[in-house]
Scaffold this motif. Structure first.
Motif, short mmCIF file in Angstrom:
data_model
loop_
_atom_site.label_atom_id
_atom_site.label_comp_id
_atom_site.label_asym_id
_atom_site.label_seq_id
_atom_site.Cartn_x
_atom_site.Cartn_y
_atom_site.Cartn_z
N TYR A 16 0.94 -1.00 -0.04
CA TYR A 16 0.05 -0.06 -0.20
C TYR A 16 0.79 1.13 -0.12
N ASP A 75 1.23 4.13 1.05
CA ASP A 75 1.36 5.38 1.84
C ASP A 75 1.77 4.61 3.27
N VAL A 110 -1.85 4.20 7.38
CA VAL A 110 -2.86 4.48 6.47
C VAL A 110 -3.13 3.02 5.82
N ASN A 144 -6.30 -1.20 4.95
CA ASN A 144 -6.72 -1.47 3.69
C ASN A 144 -7.19 -2.68 3.58
N GLN A 145 -8.48 -2.73 3.12
CA GLN A 145 -9.14 -4.16 3.02
C GLN A 145 -8.67 -4.89 1.87
N GLY A 146 -8.48 -4.19 0.72
CA GLY A 146 -8.32 -4.79 -0.54
C GLY A 146 -6.77 -5.69 -0.44
N SER A 201 -1.35 -1.54 -4.45
CA SER A 201 -3.08 -1.00 -4.51
C SER A 201 -3.27 0.57 -4.61
N HIS A 245 -8.92 1.07 -7.21
CA HIS A 245 -9.51 1.77 -8.23
C HIS A 245 -8.78 2.88 -9.10
N GLY A 305 -10.07 -8.28 -7.06
CA GLY A 305 -8.59 -8.90 -7.25
C GLY A 305 -8.60 -10.54 -6.93
N GLU A 306 -9.73 -11.12 -6.15
CA GLU A 306 -9.63 -12.25 -5.60
C GLU A 306 -9.36 -13.40 -6.24
N ARG A 351 -20.87 -4.98 -2.85
CA ARG A 351 -19.88 -4.24 -3.67
C ARG A 351 -20.98 -3.71 -4.82
N GLN A 390 -16.33 7.62 -8.99
CA GLN A 390 -15.70 6.57 -9.85
C GLN A 390 -16.29 5.16 -9.34
C1 B12 Z 1 -12.35 2.52 4.34
C2 B12 Z 1 -12.10 3.77 3.19
C3 B12 Z 1 -11.20 4.66 3.71
C4 B12 Z 1 -10.43 4.57 4.92
C5 B12 Z 1 -9.43 3.21 4.91
C6 B12 Z 1 -8.36 3.62 3.83
C7 B12 Z 1 -7.44 2.11 3.74
N1 B12 Z 1 -6.37 2.12 4.30
O1 B12 Z 1 -8.12 1.30 3.20
C8 B12 Z 1 -9.65 5.78 5.16
C9 B12 Z 1 -10.91 6.76 5.88
C10 B12 Z 1 -8.47 6.10 5.45
C11 B12 Z 1 -9.80 6.37 3.62
C12 B12 Z 1 -9.07 7.35 3.05
C13 B12 Z 1 -9.24 7.65 2.10
N2 B12 Z 1 -9.80 7.61 0.96
CO1 B12 Z 1 -11.15 5.98 1.03
N3 B12 Z 1 -12.30 4.76 1.20
C14 B12 Z 1 -12.77 3.73 1.99
C15 B12 Z 1 -13.94 2.82 1.54
C16 B12 Z 1 -15.16 3.16 2.21
C17 B12 Z 1 -13.56 1.35 1.42
C18 B12 Z 1 -12.27 0.92 0.82
C19 B12 Z 1 -12.53 -0.61 1.08
O2 B12 Z 1 -12.03 -1.07 1.98
N4 B12 Z 1 -12.88 -1.39 -0.03
C20 B12 Z 1 -13.11 -2.80 -0.26
C21 B12 Z 1 -12.02 -3.41 -0.84
C22 B12 Z 1 -12.02 -4.80 -0.81
O3 B12 Z 1 -11.80 -2.93 -2.23
P1 B12 Z 1 -10.40 -2.49 -2.64
O4 B12 Z 1 -9.70 -1.59 -2.03
O5 B12 Z 1 -10.88 -1.58 -3.97
O6 B12 Z 1 -9.74 -3.72 -3.28
C23 B12 Z 1 -10.34 -4.65 -4.26
C24 B12 Z 1 -9.81 -4.34 -5.85
O7 B12 Z 1 -9.89 -2.67 -5.95
C25 B12 Z 1 -8.49 -4.94 -6.09
N5 B12 Z 1 -7.22 -4.39 -5.58
C26 B12 Z 1 -6.97 -3.50 -4.92
N6 B12 Z 1 -5.69 -3.37 -4.57
C27 B12 Z 1 -5.20 -4.34 -5.71
C28 B12 Z 1 -3.79 -4.58 -5.87
C29 B12 Z 1 -3.50 -5.50 -6.75
C30 B12 Z 1 -2.01 -5.73 -7.03
C31 B12 Z 1 -4.62 -6.17 -7.21
C32 B12 Z 1 -4.18 -7.44 -8.28
C33 B12 Z 1 -5.89 -5.99 -7.15
C34 B12 Z 1 -6.16 -4.87 -6.30
O8 B12 Z 1 -8.79 -6.11 -5.25
C35 B12 Z 1 -9.62 -5.85 -3.89
C36 B12 Z 1 -10.38 -7.16 -3.46
O9 B12 Z 1 -11.45 -7.18 -4.74
C37 B12 Z 1 -13.96 3.29 0.02
C38 B12 Z 1 -15.21 3.12 -0.66
C39 B12 Z 1 -15.56 1.51 -0.92
N7 B12 Z 1 -16.40 0.73 -0.62
O10 B12 Z 1 -14.64 1.03 -1.81
C40 B12 Z 1 -13.53 4.49 -0.15
C41 B12 Z 1 -12.60 5.01 -1.18
C42 B12 Z 1 -11.56 3.84 -1.67
N8 B12 Z 1 -11.85 6.13 -0.64
C43 B12 Z 1 -11.59 7.01 -1.63
C44 B12 Z 1 -10.82 8.14 -1.12
C45 B12 Z 1 -11.06 9.42 -2.25
C46 B12 Z 1 -10.03 8.50 -0.05
C47 B12 Z 1 -9.29 9.61 0.09
C48 B12 Z 1 -8.26 10.04 -0.92
C49 B12 Z 1 -9.96 10.65 0.83
C50 B12 Z 1 -9.34 11.87 1.18
N9 B12 Z 1 -9.62 12.90 0.34
O11 B12 Z 1 -8.54 12.06 1.91
C51 B12 Z 1 -8.10 8.83 1.47
C52 B12 Z 1 -7.01 8.31 0.74
C53 B12 Z 1 -6.18 7.57 1.69
C54 B12 Z 1 -4.92 7.06 1.03
N10 B12 Z 1 -3.81 7.88 1.32
O12 B12 Z 1 -4.70 6.35 0.69
C55 B12 Z 1 -12.35 6.88 -2.65
C56 B12 Z 1 -11.55 6.56 -3.85
C57 B12 Z 1 -11.73 7.54 -4.97
C58 B12 Z 1 -11.67 7.01 -6.37
N11 B12 Z 1 -10.43 6.42 -6.87
O13 B12 Z 1 -12.64 6.97 -7.09
C59 B12 Z 1 -13.37 5.87 -2.47
C60 B12 Z 1 -13.73 4.82 -3.27
C61 B12 Z 1 -14.65 6.39 -1.94
C62 B12 Z 1 -15.44 7.25 -2.65
N12 B12 Z 1 -16.67 6.66 -3.19
O14 B12 Z 1 -15.06 8.17 -2.99
N13 B12 Z 1 -10.69 5.68 3.05
#
Ligand code: B12
Ligand code: SF4
Length: 625
Positions: free
Chosen positions: A30, A32, A36, A40-42, A97, A135, A155-156, A256, A266
């Motif tokens: 990750y 960062d 931070v 991260n769940q992902g 990620s 994303h 990613g699963e 999701r 997005q």
């Molecule tokens: C919890 C959360 C937070 C928490 C925890 C962050 C963390 N460390 O995880 C906190 C409050 C800290 C946070 C902060 C921020 N967040 Co936030 N957050 C969320 C939230 C609600 C859940 C994220 C999550 O766990 N998703 C579930 C997991 C399973 O999904 P995922 O991470 O995308 O991973 C899957 C795939 O993407 C993929 N994948 C991910 N990584 C990788 C890597 C590889 C190699 C591969 C193959 C696949 C893969 O596989 C995973 C499993 O399927 C989302 C909304 C959402 N429901 O997604 C917003 C979201 C991700 N956050 C967002 C934003 C904007 C931010 C901030 C920039 C806000 C700000 N202005 O400060 C900061 C950035 C922090 C940072 N420096 O990274 C946006 C992203 C914007 C976008 N790209 O469209 C989202 C989508 C919310 C939104 N609707 O706007 N956040």
């Protein structure tokens, strides 16, 4: 160095597998700081899914603070994993990620610290395959020089497919070297290998075409989608951080995707269709996760948690199950809706009613129609007042500024709204001890959304609107002191805009910024607008372009966008029509309830939205008190 604890590893539920027992080694990053990145769940999910395979292992690494980075360079220590402190350079793959584009400079810093060539073309078989996910990977073009692959979507499953490819290639004696390995990976669904696609530009600077350079890779790369979330109940054993982190609770993702159709979002667009976890699935994840971690709070996570079709029953049954224990339940920010107050009341049966968060996003009803987040002013005030009347003391309201078609008046309405909320709230609660915090940030248009064509507001416009808003809130001190204003200035948003909608030419800017000392751009104390501005001016001049060209310029209907060859399932024509509807202030409903409006996702993926009722209820578990 500061906080050495963040590099130690050995957290509860961390895993270290013997290196030589497995064929494929993944480092997961990750980009960062640990505090931070750890929650991260992902990455937590991928870490567990990979470590469950007998033929693979996964270890984690995070961005290293500048103090330790300096010491590592001085002593010749490379970027290492926190789990077994192994050098990242020795892994087969480095998966990174990206939830935000502001992490890009940290990728470069990690590659350099690891001793991995910055440019993908300079790497050989001894170097890890650098994979971007999350994303932001839906437009990886700005980092396409630095990554070998980008993965679109969930990613699963794809990490398993990639592991199979790498294992087979190694087993066969690495035939065809790195290029052959990348070609094989490019044939895995959802994997994009930028080097196999050539981009040409027209005289006006826009993209002329993007063509694949080999015919054994797909012309367009589609996203991956896990259709049955109950089959993937991860993380089963969430990691518990050793040091303080931004998210001190366990999270269970309850669904999701999102079909509300907020035009700025997005995440909502690229994660369609909606896939719900069943009540029983969620119930057992909560139980197993609490037992595995000892956490005392569970967040029910998703893009719009109150929209789970069985959320009422779920909230009630979870609240019943944990009544009288120390376990607290919470929802992330929700839509402005009276039902959500009822839900929050239910979930807070066990704990304090401190703060509730709503996200109206737009200041005026007009702008809320533009962004398709319709809620009337009356409903908003009524909902928030209900919260105060139910004992909630603090309400946080999220807004954006700089939305398409926005004027100063739209933003000034936020002040009127906040004042009205406090007035009505004091009356309803009979107390002056209530607060409303307005949190506002600049809007950044994102790829694969109806606003992908929009002109982004300049930093000056954002800063001006925030200034008039602040003045309006402070105008009446008797009410104004109950209103807090939290805002980010417009400058980081402009850079995020460059990185979000940029193309391959933006890679030079990122590299230049990193070479000039840029990193941790998501942190205000490290972010330097001047550094980005200078780098953009000097590096983009070679192409006759500038920062404005990528940010404040409105795109035309048929312009080839840098991510057009990456398929999120949405029809470009539908997105364009929705953009036109936005300009005419026309709303669309939620297709879950109002019928399909042909965004393209379900037919492209040969699937359907999945929602309840399932008729199930929580398993009768015995809770330890
Ligand atoms: C919890 C959360 C937070 C928490 C925890 C962050 C963390 N460390 O995880 C906190 C409050 C800290 C946070 C902060 C921020 N967040 Co936030 N957050 C969320 C939230 C609600 C859940 C994220 C999550 O766990 N998703 C579930 C997991 C399973 O999904 P995922 O991470 O995308 O991973 C899957 C795939 O993407 C993929 N994948 C991910 N990584 C990788 C890597 C590889 C190699 C591969 C193959 C696949 C893969 O596989 C995973 C499993 O399927 C989302 C909304 C959402 N429901 O997604 C917003 C979201 C991700 N956050 C967002 C934003 C904007 C931010 C901030 C920039 C806000 C700000 N202005 O400060 C900061 C950035 C922090 C940072 N420096 O990274 C946006 C992203 C914007 C976008 N790209 O469209 C989202 C989508 C919310 C939104 N609707 O706007 N956040
Ligand atoms: S294809 Fe229709 S039903 Fe499926 S997400 Fe798009 S609008 Fe909704």
């Amino acid at each position: 160095m500061q906080k050495p604890i963040q590099y130690v590893g050995g957290e509860l539920n961390a895993q270290v597998k013997p290196w030589d027992d497995v064929a494929v080694h993944w480092a997961l990053m990750y980009p960062d700081a640990y505090e931070v990145g750890l929650p991260n769940q992902g990455l937590m999910i991928l870490y567990e899914v990979l470590n469950e395979r007998p033929d693979a292992l996964a270890e984690r690494t995070y961005a290293v603070w500048p103090d330790l980075a300096g010491l590592m360079r001085e002593h010749g220590v490379g970027q290492f994993t926190v789990d077994a402190h192994r050098p990242v350079r020795e892994f087969d793959l480095l998966g990174v990620s990206f939830a935000t584009e502001l992490g890009y400079t940290n990728l470069l810093e990690a590659l350099d610290l690891a001793g991995v060539p910055l440019h993908a073309v300079d790497r050989d078989e001894s170097h890890p395959v650098v994979v971007a996910g999350g994303h932001a990977a839906f437009n990886p073009e700005p980092v396409s020089d630095f990554v070998d692959c980008a993965v679109l979507g969930d990613g699963e499953q794809v990490v398993g497919d990639m592991t199979d490819v790498v294992a087979a290639w190694k087993e066969q004696g690495r035939p065809g070297g790195r290029v052959e390995l990348l070609a094989r990976l490019a044939r895995v669904d959802g994997v994009y290998v930028p080097r196999f696609y050539a981009v040409t530009y027209g005289a006006d600077g826009t993209i002329a075409e993007v063509l694949r350079t080999r015919d054994d890779v797909p012309a367009r790369v589609g996203k991956r989608t896990v259709m049955d979330l109950d089959e993937w109940p991860y993380p089963k054993q969430p990691l518990v951080p050793l040091a303080e982190s931004v998210h001190e609770r366990m999270s269970v993702e309850i669904f999701r995707g999102c079909t509300r159709g907020c035009r700025f979002c997005q995440a909502g667009m690229i994660t369609r269709p909606v896939r719900e976890r069943t009540i029983t699935g969620i119930g057992s994840m909560v139980d197993a996760g609490l037992k595995a971690t000892g956490y005392e709070e569970v967040g029910l996570l998703s893009l719009s948690s109150a929209d789970h079709s069985e959320i009422g029953q779920l909230a009630k049954e979870l609240a019943d199950r944990y009544e009288g224990t120390n376990t607290g339940l919470s929802l992330p920010s929700t839509r402005v809706d009276a039902f959500n107050v009822t839900l929050a009341n239910e979930l807070s049966r066990n704990g304090r009613r401190s703060g509730l968060t709503f996200a109206p996003e737009g200041g005026s009803e007009r702008i809320r129609r533009v962004i398709n987040k319709t809620v009337s002013k009356e409903d908003l005030v009524r909902t928030v007042t209900t919260a105060y009347a139910n004992g909630w003391r603090q309400v946080k309201l999220y807004f954006m500024c700089g939305l398409p078609t926005e004027t100063d008046e739209d933003v000034l309405e936020i002040a009127e709204l906040a004042v009205e909320v406090i007035r009505a709230g004091r009356e309803a609660s009979g107390s002056k001890d209530i607060r409303c915090t307005v949190s506002i940030g600049g809007f950044v248009p994102k790829p694969h959304t109806p606003f992908q064509w929009a002109s982004q507001a300049s930093a000056e416009t954002i800063d001006h609107r925030l200034k008039v808003l602040r003045e309006a809130i402070n105008a009446d001190r008797r009410i104004g002191r109950s209103i807090g204003l939290r805002y980010h200035d417009g400058k980081p948003g402009v850079i995020e805009g460059l990185l979000s909608r940029g193309d391959r030419r933006v890679g030079r800017v990122i590299e230049r910024v990193w070479r000039d000392g840029g990193h941790f751009d998501g942190w205000s104390e490290h972010f330097s607008y001047d550094r980005w501005q200078t780098a953009a001016a000097e590096e983009l001049a070679a192409f006759g372009l500038d920062l404005d060209w990528f940010t404040t310029r409105e795109r035309t209907e048929h312009e080839v966008l840098p991510w057009d060859h990456l398929d999120s399932g949405l029809d470009k024509e539908w997105l364009w029509d929705d953009w036109q509807d936005a300009i005419s202030e026309d709303e669309v409903g939620d297709c879950r309830w109002t019928g399909c409006y042909d965004c393209g996702v379900c037919p492209t993926m040969g699937t359907d939205i999945q929602i309840g009722p399932t008729g199930r209820s929580l398993l009768p578990l015995t809770v330890v008190r």
